[in-house]
Design a protein around this motif. Sequence first.
Motif, PDB file in Angstrom:
ATOM      1  N   LYS A  36       6.676 -18.056  -7.038  1.00 25.69           N
ATOM      2  CA  LYS A  36       5.392 -17.382  -6.848  1.00 25.69           C
ATOM      3  C   LYS A  36       4.954 -17.353  -5.382  1.00 25.69           C
ATOM      4  O   LYS A  36       4.476 -16.333  -4.892  1.00 25.69           O
ATOM      5  CB  LYS A  36       4.342 -18.084  -7.708  1.00 25.69           C
ATOM      6  N   GLU A  37       5.155 -18.445  -4.660  1.00 26.31           N
ATOM      7  CA  GLU A  37       4.690 -18.501  -3.273  1.00 26.31           C
ATOM      8  C   GLU A  37       5.514 -17.626  -2.328  1.00 26.31           C
ATOM      9  O   GLU A  37       5.107 -17.371  -1.202  1.00 26.31           O
ATOM     10  CB  GLU A  37       4.661 -19.946  -2.754  1.00 26.31           C
ATOM     11  N   ASN A  38       6.676 -17.143  -2.778  1.00 27.47           N
ATOM     12  CA  ASN A  38       7.523 -16.306  -1.934  1.00 27.47           C
ATOM     13  C   ASN A  38       7.472 -14.824  -2.292  1.00 27.47           C
ATOM     14  O   ASN A  38       8.099 -14.010  -1.629  1.00 27.47           O
ATOM     15  CB  ASN A  38       8.976 -16.796  -1.994  1.00 27.47           C
ATOM     16  N   LEU A  39       6.756 -14.467  -3.336  1.00 20.28           N
ATOM     17  CA  LEU A  39       6.617 -13.067  -3.733  1.00 20.28           C
ATOM     18  C   LEU A  39       5.479 -12.429  -2.960  1.00 20.28           C
ATOM     19  O   LEU A  39       4.441 -13.054  -2.723  1.00 20.28           O
ATOM     20  CB  LEU A  39       6.351 -12.964  -5.233  1.00 20.28           C
ATOM     21  N   MET A  40       5.674 -11.198  -2.529  1.00 26.20           N
ATOM     22  CA  MET A  40       4.659 -10.490  -1.749  1.00 26.20           C
ATOM     23  C   MET A  40       4.185  -9.260  -2.512  1.00 26.20           C
ATOM     24  O   MET A  40       4.939  -8.297  -2.661  1.00 26.20           O
ATOM     25  CB  MET A  40       5.241 -10.080  -0.397  1.00 26.20           C
ATOM     26  N   ILE A  41       2.967  -9.308  -3.005  1.00 27.93           N
ATOM     27  CA  ILE A  41       2.386  -8.146  -3.672  1.00 27.93           C
ATOM     28  C   ILE A  41       1.851  -7.228  -2.578  1.00 27.93           C
ATOM     29  O   ILE A  41       0.955  -7.602  -1.824  1.00 27.93           O
ATOM     30  CB  ILE A  41       1.274  -8.553  -4.646  1.00 27.93           C
ATOM     31  N   THR A  42       2.435  -6.047  -2.468  1.00 26.63           N
ATOM     32  CA  THR A  42       2.019  -5.126  -1.412  1.00 26.63           C
ATOM     33  C   THR A  42       0.997  -4.105  -1.894  1.00 26.63           C
ATOM     34  O   THR A  42       0.240  -3.586  -1.086  1.00 26.63           O
ATOM     35  CB  THR A  42       3.226  -4.386  -0.817  1.00 26.63           C
ATOM     36  N   SER A  43       0.983  -3.824  -3.194  1.00 27.39           N
ATOM     37  CA  SER A  43       0.025  -2.848  -3.735  1.00 27.39           C
ATOM     38  C   SER A  43      -0.242  -3.136  -5.194  1.00 27.39           C
ATOM     39  O   SER A  43       0.648  -3.593  -5.923  1.00 27.39           O
ATOM     40  CB  SER A  43       0.576  -1.426  -3.658  1.00 27.39           C
ATOM     41  N   ILE A  44      -1.451  -2.820  -5.586  1.00 34.75           N
ATOM     42  CA  ILE A  44      -1.813  -2.783  -7.002  1.00 34.75           C
ATOM     43  C   ILE A  44      -2.401  -1.403  -7.239  1.00 34.75           C
ATOM     44  O   ILE A  44      -3.415  -1.038  -6.647  1.00 34.75           O
ATOM     45  CB  ILE A  44      -2.822  -3.885  -7.372  1.00 34.75           C
ATOM     46  N   ILE A  45      -1.729  -0.625  -8.066  1.00 28.59           N
ATOM     47  CA  ILE A  45      -2.132   0.750  -8.330  1.00 28.59           C
ATOM     48  C   ILE A  45      -2.834   0.770  -9.681  1.00 28.59           C
ATOM     49  O   ILE A  45      -2.231   0.438 -10.707  1.00 28.59           O
ATOM     50  CB  ILE A  45      -0.913   1.688  -8.347  1.00 28.59           C
ATOM     51  N   PRO A  46      -4.124   1.131  -9.722  1.00 28.33           N
ATOM     52  CA  PRO A  46      -4.863   1.100 -10.981  1.00 28.33           C
ATOM     53  C   PRO A  46      -4.428   2.195 -11.942  1.00 28.33           C
ATOM     54  O   PRO A  46      -3.935   3.233 -11.521  1.00 28.33           O
ATOM     55  CB  PRO A  46      -6.317   1.291 -10.545  1.00 28.33           C
ATOM     56  N   PHE A  54       3.753   8.946  -7.362  1.00 30.72           N
ATOM     57  CA  PHE A  54       4.052   7.579  -6.960  1.00 30.72           C
ATOM     58  C   PHE A  54       4.386   7.475  -5.468  1.00 30.72           C
ATOM     59  O   PHE A  54       4.019   6.504  -4.811  1.00 30.72           O
ATOM     60  CB  PHE A  54       5.203   7.038  -7.809  1.00 30.72           C
ATOM     61  N   ASN A  55       5.055   8.482  -4.919  1.00 32.38           N
ATOM     62  CA  ASN A  55       5.429   8.453  -3.507  1.00 32.38           C
ATOM     63  C   ASN A  55       4.216   8.388  -2.584  1.00 32.38           C
ATOM     64  O   ASN A  55       4.297   7.833  -1.488  1.00 32.38           O
ATOM     65  CB  ASN A  55       6.301   9.650  -3.141  1.00 32.38           C
ATOM     66  N   SER A  56       3.091   8.935  -3.013  1.00 29.92           N
ATOM     67  CA  SER A  56       1.891   8.869  -2.180  1.00 29.92           C
ATOM     68  C   SER A  56       1.397   7.434  -2.032  1.00 29.92           C
ATOM     69  O   SER A  56       0.796   7.079  -1.020  1.00 29.92           O
ATOM     70  CB  SER A  56       0.778   9.755  -2.749  1.00 29.92           C
ATOM     71  N   PHE A  57       1.676   6.590  -3.009  1.00 30.87           N
ATOM     72  CA  PHE A  57       1.313   5.180  -2.913  1.00 30.87           C
ATOM     73  C   PHE A  57       2.336   4.394  -2.095  1.00 30.87           C
ATOM     74  O   PHE A  57       1.996   3.410  -1.450  1.00 30.87           O
ATOM     75  CB  PHE A  57       1.198   4.553  -4.313  1.00 30.87           C
ATOM     76  N   MET A  58       3.579   4.823  -2.136  1.00 30.46           N
ATOM     77  CA  MET A  58       4.642   4.113  -1.422  1.00 30.46           C
ATOM     78  C   MET A  58       4.713   4.496   0.055  1.00 30.46           C
ATOM     79  O   MET A  58       5.214   3.730   0.871  1.00 30.46           O
ATOM     80  CB  MET A  58       5.998   4.389  -2.080  1.00 30.46           C
ATOM     81  N   HIS A  59       4.208   5.664   0.413  1.00 34.01           N
ATOM     82  CA  HIS A  59       4.313   6.160   1.786  1.00 34.01           C
ATOM     83  C   HIS A  59       3.766   5.163   2.825  1.00 34.01           C
ATOM     84  O   HIS A  59       4.448   4.882   3.812  1.00 34.01           O
ATOM     85  CB  HIS A  59       3.627   7.519   1.891  1.00 34.01           C
ATOM     86  N   PRO A  60       2.563   4.603   2.654  1.00 31.66           N
ATOM     87  CA  PRO A  60       2.071   3.638   3.650  1.00 31.66           C
ATOM     88  C   PRO A  60       2.930   2.373   3.733  1.00 31.66           C
ATOM     89  O   PRO A  60       3.110   1.815   4.822  1.00 31.66           O
ATOM     90  CB  PRO A  60       0.664   3.292   3.174  1.00 31.66           C
ATOM     91  N   ILE A  61       3.476   1.930   2.623  1.00 31.35           N
ATOM     92  CA  ILE A  61       4.324   0.733   2.616  1.00 31.35           C
ATOM     93  C   ILE A  61       5.615   1.003   3.381  1.00 31.35           C
ATOM     94  O   ILE A  61       6.046   0.195   4.211  1.00 31.35           O
ATOM     95  CB  ILE A  61       4.626   0.289   1.170  1.00 31.35           C
ATOM     96  N   VAL A  62       6.224   2.144   3.123  1.00 32.26           N
ATOM     97  CA  VAL A  62       7.469   2.505   3.809  1.00 32.26           C
ATOM     98  C   VAL A  62       7.225   2.646   5.308  1.00 32.26           C
ATOM     99  O   VAL A  62       8.014   2.167   6.130  1.00 32.26           O
ATOM    100  CB  VAL A  62       8.066   3.798   3.212  1.00 32.26           C
ATOM    101  N   ASN A  63       6.117   3.263   5.695  1.00 32.71           N
ATOM    102  CA  ASN A  63       5.802   3.403   7.117  1.00 32.71           C
ATOM    103  C   ASN A  63       5.616   2.045   7.781  1.00 32.71           C
ATOM    104  O   ASN A  63       6.068   1.823   8.903  1.00 32.71           O
ATOM    105  CB  ASN A  63       4.553   4.257   7.320  1.00 32.71           C
ATOM    106  N   GLU A  64       4.951   1.134   7.101  1.00 36.32           N
ATOM    107  CA  GLU A  64       4.752  -0.205   7.647  1.00 36.32           C
ATOM    108  C   GLU A  64       6.085  -0.931   7.822  1.00 36.32           C
ATOM    109  O   GLU A  64       6.323  -1.586   8.842  1.00 36.32           O
ATOM    110  CB  GLU A  64       3.829  -1.005   6.722  1.00 36.32           C
ATOM    111  N   LEU A  65       6.979  -0.797   6.857  1.00 31.11           N
ATOM    112  CA  LEU A  65       8.299  -1.431   6.966  1.00 31.11           C
ATOM    113  C   LEU A  65       9.107  -0.817   8.114  1.00 31.11           C
ATOM    114  O   LEU A  65       9.813  -1.530   8.832  1.00 31.11           O
ATOM    115  CB  LEU A  65       9.055  -1.317   5.644  1.00 31.11           C
TER     116      LEU A  65
END
Length: 77
Positions: A36-46, A54-65
């Motif tokens: 649990k302490e090593n898992l990184m929750i990057t988004s919670i999509i309601p 789905f790609n619209s939610f992933m776009h900011p994560i991919v850009n950050e990476l």
Amino acid sequence: MIGSVDGYQIFRQKMDDCWIVLMINANLCPENRVKKENLMITSIIPGPKEPKHFNSFMHPIVNELKDLESMLSFLLF
């Protein structure tokens, strides 16, 4: 980094779901990477249903990476 996406029912009524985007550090040994302490929750999509775009939610994560990768390659070389 290993990415994972999964739907999760928040309440017992099974009416509302959310989608969790999770990152796992593949550089850790297999026994530790899923703790649990090593898992990184990057988004919670309601919900209430799975996201249509789905790609619209992933776009900011991919850009950050991508930004992190370019900073690391700059620092290492």
